[in-house]
Design an enzyme around this catalytic site. Structure first.
Site, PDB file in Angstrom:
ATOM      1  N   ASP A 271       0.866  -1.164   0.000  1.00 56.44           N
ATOM      2  CA  ASP A 271       0.000   0.000   0.000  1.00 56.44           C
ATOM      3  C   ASP A 271       0.913   1.227   0.000  1.00 56.44           C
ATOM      4  OD1 ASP A 271      -2.359   1.691   0.574  1.00 56.44           O
ATOM      5  OD2 ASP A 271      -1.449   1.851   2.564  1.00 56.44           O
TER       6      ASP A 271
ATOM      7  N   ASP B 108      -0.205   5.239   0.877  1.00 62.07           N
ATOM      8  CA  ASP B 108      -0.478   6.199   1.951  1.00 62.07           C
ATOM      9  C   ASP B 108      -0.643   5.479   3.289  1.00 62.07           C
ATOM     10  OD1 ASP B 108      -0.616   8.654   0.392  1.00 62.07           O
ATOM     11  OD2 ASP B 108      -2.443   7.819  -0.473  1.00 62.07           O
TER      12      ASP B 108
ATOM     13  N   ASP C  60      -1.467  -0.642   5.974  1.00 55.01           N
ATOM     14  CA  ASP C  60      -1.761  -0.102   7.304  1.00 55.01           C
ATOM     15  C   ASP C  60      -3.235  -0.112   7.661  1.00 55.01           C
ATOM     16  OD1 ASP C  60      -2.143   2.047   5.311  1.00 55.01           O
ATOM     17  OD2 ASP C  60      -2.609   3.276   7.057  1.00 55.01           O
TER      18      ASP C  60
END
Length: 227
Positions: A11, A13, A174
């Site tokens: 991922d 961001d 995240d």
């Protein structure tokens, strides 16, 4: 016997870069233009990773689709302006250890790297260019071409493009959306604790790491267990 080809998908961001300041500022701009109360900071960060159209619907469910579309435009307008003012590298700095982890994995012949992000193609291109990362990622999946996370389309495309089986691939992210996407694609998910969702929300992760230095050992353990 040669080692199987592996795929590590990141991922962006909240995992590789910390773009929360611009995300929050751009979202504040969009809600101000819409004359609608801005949700709490944690609520806004909780939708990071989703495609913008889905994010706006979740943040302001009482507004209609036309207004959501305008808010997406206002968000993009503000985000682009903020990025242009500071530069993408300063606007979305790499987390400590991110570059070293990418370089180390890239140096392993049997490991391929990819990204799967809620960013647009344009947004990802700007970021990769700013940090000189493009050469590392052989597959790049963006929101322009897929349903929003946690739909598995991004990871399915990454597996198809690289020819790697789901059993030999891992998603690193995240958010709960990243981990749910990995599970839906039949891949393992490794969560990171420094991003935008609390550790408790990463329940679908096979493991959660607190620092990029933990990643190599985590991957080795994951793949040794799978063999």
């Amino acid at each position: 016997m040669s080692a199987p080809l592996r795929l590590v998908v990141f991922d962006v961001d909240g995992t590789l870069v910390d773009s929360q300041a611009d995300i929050l500022a751009a979202m504040a701009h969009a809600f101000e233009r819409a004359d609608h109360p801005l949700p709490a900071r944690d609520t806004v960060l909780g939708i990071v990773g989703l495609s913008l159209d889905v994010a706006m619907t979740r943040l302001a469910p009482e507004l209609d689709a036309a207004r959501h579309g305008r808010m997406v435009d206002w968000y993009k307008e503000a985000y682009i302006a903020l990025r242009a003012e500071a530069g993408a590298a300063q606007s979305s700095p790499l987390y400590p250890g991110a570059l070293e982890a990418i370089e180390a994995l890239h140096g392993v012949p049997e490991i391929l790297l990819g990204v799967a992000t809620g960013k647009s193609r344009r947004g990802l291109d700007k970021l990769l260019e700013a940090h000189d990362l493009r050469r590392y990622f052989v597959t790049q999946q963006v929101s322009d071409h897929h349903p929003s996370k946690p739909h598995p389309a991004m990871l399915q495309a990454a597996l198809s493009e690289t020819g790697v089986s789901a059993a030999d691939a891992v998603m690193i992210g995240d958010t709960s959306f990243d981990m749910e996407m990995a599970r839906a694609a039949g891949m393992a998910g490794i969560g990171v604790s420094w991003g935008y969702h609390p550790r408790t929300s990463l329940r679908d992760a096979v493991r959660v790491i607190d620092d990029f230095t933990e990643l190599p050992a985590c991957l080795n353990l994951l793949w040794e267990t799978a063999e």
